[in-house]
Every structure is written in C-alpha cells, then in structure tokens.
Motif scaffolding. Structure first.
Motif, PDB file in Angstrom:
ATOM      1  N   GLU A   1       0.821  -1.209   0.000  1.00 16.46           N
ATOM      2  CA  GLU A   1       0.000   0.000   0.000  1.00 16.46           C
ATOM      3  C   GLU A   1       0.857   1.262   0.000  1.00 16.46           C
ATOM      4  O   GLU A   1       0.503   2.278  -0.589  1.00 16.46           O
ATOM      5  CB  GLU A   1      -0.903   0.038   1.247  1.00 16.46           C
ATOM      6  N   ASP A   2       1.991   1.220   0.699  1.00 23.48           N
ATOM      7  CA  ASP A   2       2.791   2.437   0.836  1.00 23.48           C
ATOM      8  C   ASP A   2       3.905   2.543  -0.213  1.00 23.48           C
ATOM      9  O   ASP A   2       4.833   3.319  -0.046  1.00 23.48           O
ATOM     10  CB  ASP A   2       3.375   2.521   2.248  1.00 23.48           C
ATOM     11  N   ASN A   3       3.818   1.753  -1.275  1.00 24.72           N
ATOM     12  CA  ASN A   3       4.822   1.873  -2.337  1.00 24.72           C
ATOM     13  C   ASN A   3       4.276   2.804  -3.429  1.00 24.72           C
ATOM     14  O   ASN A   3       3.397   2.416  -4.202  1.00 24.72           O
ATOM     15  CB  ASN A   3       5.133   0.492  -2.921  1.00 24.72           C
ATOM     16  N   PRO A   4       4.784   4.031  -3.519  1.00 25.80           N
ATOM     17  CA  PRO A   4       4.200   5.005  -4.455  1.00 25.80           C
ATOM     18  C   PRO A   4       4.581   4.758  -5.917  1.00 25.80           C
ATOM     19  O   PRO A   4       4.193   5.531  -6.791  1.00 25.80           O
ATOM     20  CB  PRO A   4       4.786   6.337  -3.967  1.00 25.80           C
ATOM     21  N   TYR A   5       5.333   3.701  -6.168  1.00 20.48           N
ATOM     22  CA  TYR A   5       5.765   3.432  -7.548  1.00 20.48           C
ATOM     23  C   TYR A   5       5.114   2.179  -8.141  1.00 20.48           C
ATOM     24  O   TYR A   5       5.219   1.932  -9.333  1.00 20.48           O
ATOM     25  CB  TYR A   5       7.298   3.282  -7.593  1.00 20.48           C
ATOM     26  N   ALA A   6       4.451   1.378  -7.295  1.00 19.08           N
ATOM     27  CA  ALA A   6       3.911   0.092  -7.738  1.00 19.08           C
ATOM     28  C   ALA A   6       2.859   0.268  -8.831  1.00 19.08           C
ATOM     29  O   ALA A   6       1.966   1.101  -8.702  1.00 19.08           O
ATOM     30  CB  ALA A   6       3.304  -0.634  -6.551  1.00 19.08           C
ATOM     31  N   VAL A   7       2.975  -0.521  -9.905  1.00 20.18           N
ATOM     32  CA  VAL A   7       1.940  -0.494 -10.949  1.00 20.18           C
ATOM     33  C   VAL A   7       1.414  -1.889 -11.281  1.00 20.18           C
ATOM     34  O   VAL A   7       0.645  -2.056 -12.214  1.00 20.18           O
ATOM     35  CB  VAL A   7       2.425   0.215 -12.237  1.00 20.18           C
ATOM     36  N   GLY A   8       1.844  -2.911 -10.548  1.00 22.48           N
ATOM     37  CA  GLY A   8       1.253  -4.232 -10.729  1.00 22.48           C
ATOM     38  C   GLY A   8       2.082  -5.194 -11.546  1.00 22.48           C
ATOM     39  O   GLY A   8       3.200  -4.899 -11.963  1.00 22.48           O
ATOM     40  N   MET A   9       1.491  -6.371 -11.733  1.00 19.78           N
ATOM     41  CA  MET A   9       2.169  -7.439 -12.462  1.00 19.78           C
ATOM     42  C   MET A   9       1.834  -7.369 -13.946  1.00 19.78           C
ATOM     43  O   MET A   9       0.855  -6.771 -14.346  1.00 19.78           O
ATOM     44  CB  MET A   9       1.692  -8.801 -11.924  1.00 19.78           C
ATOM     45  N   ASN A  10       2.629  -8.043 -14.735  1.00 18.54           N
ATOM     46  CA  ASN A  10       2.313  -8.232 -16.150  1.00 18.54           C
ATOM     47  C   ASN A  10       2.028  -9.725 -16.319  1.00 18.54           C
ATOM     48  O   ASN A  10       2.191 -10.500 -15.399  1.00 18.54           O
ATOM     49  CB  ASN A  10       3.511  -7.764 -16.992  1.00 18.54           C
ATOM     50  N   GLY A  11       1.625 -10.122 -17.505  1.00 17.25           N
ATOM     51  CA  GLY A  11       1.489 -11.545 -17.773  1.00 17.25           C
ATOM     52  C   GLY A  11       0.107 -12.089 -17.522  1.00 17.25           C
ATOM     53  O   GLY A  11      -0.831 -11.344 -17.239  1.00 17.25           O
ATOM     54  N   LEU A  12      -0.006 -13.415 -17.613  1.00 16.03           N
ATOM     55  CA  LEU A  12      -1.297 -14.090 -17.521  1.00 16.03           C
ATOM     56  C   LEU A  12      -2.097 -13.687 -16.280  1.00 16.03           C
ATOM     57  O   LEU A  12      -3.303 -13.552 -16.329  1.00 16.03           O
ATOM     58  CB  LEU A  12      -1.077 -15.602 -17.467  1.00 16.03           C
ATOM     59  N   LEU A  13      -1.382 -13.523 -15.162  1.00 14.52           N
ATOM     60  CA  LEU A  13      -2.077 -13.164 -13.933  1.00 14.52           C
ATOM     61  C   LEU A  13      -1.937 -11.681 -13.629  1.00 14.52           C
ATOM     62  O   LEU A  13      -2.251 -11.228 -12.537  1.00 14.52           O
ATOM     63  CB  LEU A  13      -1.528 -13.980 -12.754  1.00 14.52           C
ATOM     64  N   GLY A  14      -1.435 -10.931 -14.579  1.00 15.20           N
ATOM     65  CA  GLY A  14      -1.133  -9.530 -14.335  1.00 15.20           C
ATOM     66  C   GLY A  14      -2.302  -8.603 -14.588  1.00 15.20           C
ATOM     67  O   GLY A  14      -3.445  -9.027 -14.735  1.00 15.20           O
ATOM     68  N   SER A  15      -1.992  -7.306 -14.634  1.00 21.48           N
ATOM     69  CA  SER A  15      -3.051  -6.321 -14.819  1.00 21.48           C
ATOM     70  C   SER A  15      -2.673  -5.361 -15.945  1.00 21.48           C
ATOM     71  O   SER A  15      -1.529  -5.324 -16.398  1.00 21.48           O
ATOM     72  CB  SER A  15      -3.253  -5.536 -13.523  1.00 21.48           C
ATOM     73  N   LYS A  16      -3.663  -4.585 -16.324  1.00 20.68           N
ATOM     74  CA  LYS A  16      -3.481  -3.655 -17.431  1.00 20.68           C
ATOM     75  C   LYS A  16      -2.356  -2.658 -17.138  1.00 20.68           C
ATOM     76  O   LYS A  16      -1.552  -2.336 -18.024  1.00 20.68           O
ATOM     77  CB  LYS A  16      -4.798  -2.914 -17.647  1.00 20.68           C
ATOM     78  N   SER A  17      -2.293  -2.178 -15.890  1.00 21.94           N
ATOM     79  CA  SER A  17      -1.281  -1.157 -15.587  1.00 21.94           C
ATOM     80  C   SER A  17       0.132  -1.722 -15.713  1.00 21.94           C
ATOM     81  O   SER A  17       1.027  -1.049 -16.236  1.00 21.94           O
ATOM     82  CB  SER A  17      -1.506  -0.584 -14.191  1.00 21.94           C
ATOM     83  N   GLY A  18       0.323  -2.982 -15.252  1.00 20.98           N
ATOM     84  CA  GLY A  18       1.644  -3.601 -15.363  1.00 20.98           C
ATOM     85  C   GLY A  18       2.033  -3.766 -16.820  1.00 20.98           C
ATOM     86  O   GLY A  18       3.173  -3.516 -17.232  1.00 20.98           O
TER      87      GLY A  18
END
Ligand SMILES: Cc1ncc(C[n+]2csc(CCOP(=O)(O)OP(=O)(O)O)c2C)c(N)n1
Length: 577
Positions: free
Chosen positions: A240-257
């Motif tokens: 929650e406190d990581n201001p740079y996180a944008v998520g995972m990529n790949g099959l289980l990932g998200s659009k932002s990653g």
C-alpha cells in the motif's frame, strides 16, 4: 563410521535440520544413522513428492533442504517436487537410494536407472558406486546444489550406505560463498547513460530483487519510474505504501503492469526470468540485469544485458543516475493501477453480501486478517489468480508457489516445509480442491507433527483454471468437475480442526477463528465455480473464442455480475490487441 553416518554429519554441518522421506529397503541404513546421530529430524511424509516440495520450501526460506526416496518407486515419487525446486533455484540435496551394487544394471526389482531418471530435473548428479566415491560425491553434490542453486542428487546403493568409511582425508564441510558480482565499471556508466538519456523508464522486478528492495525504491524515486513486478517479486513490492507500484504483467497480471511496460522508452528488467515473452514489449529498449548471465536475453528482445547481483549493481548505479523531474508517466500509470485496485475492491465488497462465496472475497479477507510476516503458499490453479490479485506485501510477508514449474498440489506440502523451517511465523496455504486431492495423505503429516499451517481449500468442485482455459479456447467444458470428500469429516478423522464454510457471511469469522487456532487448521470454503478471472491473452483467436463462450454463457442466464465482469474483461482484451 559408516557412509550413512558421514552423510548425516555432512548434512548437519551444511545446515540441514530435517530430512523429508519415506523409509524402506536401501534407505534403511540412512534412517538408522539419522536415529543414532539424533541431530536431524526425520519427517515421515506420506508421499515423497510432498517431501521434495517441503525440502524445497526449507531451502527457499533457510538456504538448504533435504529429501530422500528409497529404491525405485520411492525415489521416482520425488521427481515432480525436485523439478519444482530446481526451477525455483532452491538448493536441495536429494538422496535416491537404490539396489545393491551387485544387482545394478540388470533390471532388478525396484531398480531404476537413476542417472537417466533425474537427468532433467537437477543441477548435479553423482552415482556413488563405492564408499570412497560416496564420500566425495556427497561433498560435490551439496556444493553444486548451493552454488548452482538447484537440486543435487546422489544415487546411493544400499550396500554403499551401510559400508564402512575407510579413508579419513575427506572434507565434511561445505561452503556458502558470497562473491560480489556486478557489471564492470564501464558497463555501469554505459547503463547510467542509457537511463539518463531516456525520458520514460520502467522497472520490472523479479525474485532476484528480494534483497534489493530499498535500492529498487531509490532508483524509482530518482527516475520517477513506475515499478512492475513478476509473481515471484510481487510480495516485496506490492505494498500500500509503495508510491511506484503499478502491478504485475502476464497471464495473472493487470493492465497497468502491461501498459507501463509497453509505454516505457526503456525497460529495466531486474532479477527476473519472466517467461511470458508474448507480454513483453518489442519496440522499446530493454535492459536486463541478472546474477545468472545465462538468463540474459532468453525471454525478451534484450538490447543490453548485464551480469550482476541486483543490490550490488543498483548501489553502484545510483550515484550515476540523474534526478528526473517529469513525473507525468509515473502518475498516469499509477492512475490506471489505482483504478484496477478500486475495481477489484468493489467487486469484493459487492460479493461479500452474496450467498455464493466468491473466491476473491475469501482472498481479500485472508489478506486483511493474515499476519504482517505471514508466509503464503499457493497452488497452481485459480487460487494463484486470487492470491496474485488480493494478497499484499506487508512488513515481511512471503509468497511462493510453483511459479516456474507450474505444478498442482504444491501449496500444502510447501506449507509443511515452511511451518517446520520457520516456527513462529504464520503459514497459510491457498489450495485448490483438485490440488489438495492429489496429495491428500500428507495432511496426516501436518497432523502427526502438529504443524500449525492454515490450509484454505478453495472448494469449487471443479478444475477451475482448466475449465476456464477450455471455455476460452472454445472447447466444451468436459471432465473438469469433481466430487469432493466432506472436508469437515476428513479433518476430524485426521485430527485437524476443520471449518466448512458455505455462506459468505461466515467467511471472516471462520478465517479469524482458524488463524487464531493454535494448531493446524483446514478451512474448506465452498466457492463459486463461475468466478471469472480472464487472463489477458493477446491473440485475436482467443478473444474470438472467448467472445463465443461468453455469448453462450449469457444465453444460459448467468448472474448479472458475472456477465458484467466478463464484459469488462473482454473490453480489456480488445484494448490490448
Ligand atoms: C500435476 C498437474 N497436473 C495437471 C496440471 C494442469 N492444471 C493446471 S491448473 C489445473 C486445475 C486446478 O484445479 P484446482 O486445484 O481444483 O484449482 P482451481 O483452478 O479450481 O482453483 C490443472 C488440471 C498441472 N498444472 N499440474
């Protein structure tokens, strides 16, 4: 001293404290040596595969693990777990005991060709044909497992194990060396120039960043760079406190990653062997840094590859990086990431009122109630999807699964290893009902040794992930359904406190109770088999197949939420192609 005694001494010296095995025939001399020595604990698993997973987990948490299998079928059972350990880079020493030397090579009872059998799932194999060879073979196999980060197997005939050790000029120590590995000075300045010249830089962090969390953050701060992560890297950065996180990529990932990676001018892949090439960009400049040089460029169109430990490399690099002032790319990607987080959350909130238990809700409740230093193990299947979406990194959480080998049934035996290797830390397994069925007997190992692991079974009565896979590909759903045992009765018979939950409203209380229960616990949650997690595959054919399936499902009158989620997933897929 016998060869088996030497083995016990060497295992103890290198840090092994438990041996996971099923004893028998050629393994009995080692069993006897472990008993007489008294320093190693023999964990009698019910299936050697579970032993290999548990040993692998010990290695993942504490640096070394050990498992053993007796002649023929006993050591054959180790194979799947050893594949997993080897691909995860976990130093495991496995003893494959085998028929006596006078019988070798003649297709005798319970004989396998151990050299061939383990050929593809190890870093090193040694066949100990004589006692003298065995003494050196143990040393070499252990050293290879540590150094090459993987599995070292010793093939050990029963008569060799029980033979006397005749020489005394052998080493009984092994060595964990920690060389400082980083790119050459010129490569560091080349890398710094590359980064300083580009406007939008994105970091993609894998398990290799485990010890470099602070340095990775500092680089993001300096570059105003979004930070994505692989599944094995997620728990260190998805906070929650990581201001740079944008998520995972790949099959289980998200659009932002996915998007952050594709919109970057320069992608920095750090300590990741992310295998889904089709999700990696082709047009931007890619830099890869990994401690293992053989990994460089094997998945993506890498333009610059550097060998180095991530922490050491970033420490050298940081003073050469100029502060970037434009934060618009980071802000934009964070906005997309936040929107996805909000969608996931609203989905959970609405489902919590529903009678059919939605697995997303269960995962979110677990995330909420689990300890800040909990160890999560996840099965291959839909539970891995829920864990990817809903479990967050906290102070010192750890998350693992069969992320490279992709085998079912890994979560529960990994929880055995984690529970014994890390006493005092909460261990939570996300098990599929298909997965847990495969190694069900080893719940008795949990019971017998009173390992306080919390086993959450996502009991959707189907091989959910494969069912979805079939639907997406346009196959009719067939042979994926399954009848489960009554888990409450099963747990009772096994002496494990078990909760059976079939209503959403009871989920939080039951999970709270199970987590505060002192001993082992099973929580069987009857989850909705139609919970949908659409992997963002990018090929048009698959989207087409998916669209057809969706229209069939809509015609069949599925719930409104289900259709809504499906529609938004489909929209996302269309955006991607
Ligand atoms: C040992 C093994 N067998 C088969 C597969 C193929 N496979 C991947 S996921 C899956 C279904 C898992 O079902 P379940 O454990 O019930 O979890 P769910 O997806 O329903 O949550 C299967 C059969 C595999 N990965 N590993």
């Amino acid at each position: 001293m016998k060869i088996a005694d030497l083995l016990v001494q060497m295992l103890y010296n290198v840090g092994v404290r438990r041996v996971y095995a099923v004893t028998g025939d050629s393994l009995n001399p080692i069993n006897d040596a472990v008993r007489r020595d008294g320093r190693l604990r023999w964990i009698h698993v019910r299936h050697e595969e579970a032993g290999a997973y548990a040993a692998s987990m010990e290695a993942e948490m504490n640096g070394i693990g050990c498992c053993m299998g007796s002649s023929g079928p006993g050591h054959v059972h180790l194979v799947n777990g050893l594949y997993d350990a080897n691909q995860a880079g976990n130093p495991v020493i496995a003893i494959a005991s085998t028929v006596t030397t006078d019988k070798l090579g003649m297709e005798n009872f319970q004989e396998t060709n151990v050299t061939k059998l383990f050929d593809d799932c190890i870093k090193y194999f040694f066949m100990a044909n004589t006692p003298q060879q065995a003494a050196h073979g143990f040393q070499s196999a252990i050293q290879h497992a540590i150094q090459d980060r993987g599995v070292g197997v010793v093939g050990l005939p029963g008569d060799v194990a029980s033979a006397d050790l005749e020489q005394n000029y052998i080493s009984t120590q092994n060595y964990y060396s920690h060389p400082r590995i980083l790119p050459h000075t010129e490569e560091i300045s080349e890398l710094a120039d590359l980064i300083n010249d580009r406007k939008k830089v994105m970091l993609y962090c894998g398990h290799g960043c485990k010890d470099a969390q602070e340095e990775v953050k500092q680089v993001c701060e300096r570059l105003n760079a979004p930070m994505g992560y692989s599944y094995r890297g997620k728990i260190f950065f998805d906070k929650e406190d990581n201001p740079y996180a944008v998520g995972m990529n790949g099959l289980l990932g998200s659009k932002s990653g996915f998007e952050a990676m594709h919109k970057a001018d320069l992608l920095l892949m750090l300590g990741t062997d992310f295998p889904y090439s089709e999700f990696l960009p082709e047009k931007n400049t890619i830099v890869q840094i990994d401690i293992k040089a053989e990994r460089l460029g094997r998945r993506a169109k890498v333009d610059y590859g550097y060998q180095g430990d991530i922490k050491e490399t970033l420490k050298e690099l940081l003073p050469n990086l100029k502060q970037k002032t434009d934060a618009s790319y980071l802000k934009k990607m964070r906005k997309v990431h936040k929107k996805i987080g909000d969608d996931y959350e609203s989905y959970v909130l609405s489902q919590s009122e529903n009678d059919l238990i939605h697995p997303e809700y269960v995962a979110a409740v677990i995330d909420e109630l689990a300890d800040d230093d909990a160890i999560f193990t996840v099965d291959t299947g839909m539970s891995a999807v829920w864990a990817a979406r809903y479990l967050k990194g906290k102070k010192n959480r750890y998350l693992t699964g069969s992320f490279n080998h992709g085998s079912m049934a890994d979560a529960m035996p990994m929880a055995i290893g984690a529970g014994l290797a890390c006493p005092g830390r909460q261990v939570i397994a996300f098990s599929g009902d298909g997965g847990i069925s495969m190694l069900l007997g080893d719940l008795m190992t949990i019971s017998q040794y009173n390992i306080p692991a919390k086993i959450v079974v996502f009991a959707n009565q189907t091989l959910g992930m494969v069912r979805l896979e079939m639907l997406v590909a346009g196959y009719p759903d067939w042979q994926t359904d399954m009848v489960n045992p009554d888990f409450a009765k099963l747990g009772e018979a096994m002496g494990i406190q078990t909760w059976d939950v079939s209503e959403s409203i009871n989920v939080p209380n039951v999970i709270k109770e199970a987590f505060t229960h002192e001993g082992p616990a099973i929580v069987a949650v009857h989850t909705d088999p139609d919970a949908l997690a659409m992997p963002p595959k990018v090929r048009f054919k698959q989207v087409e197949g998916f669209a057809k399936t969706m229209s069939k499902l809509i015609l069949n009158g599925r719930t409104a939420e289900f259709v809504e989620t499906a529609k938004s997933d489909l929209k996302y897929l269309k955006e991607l192609i």
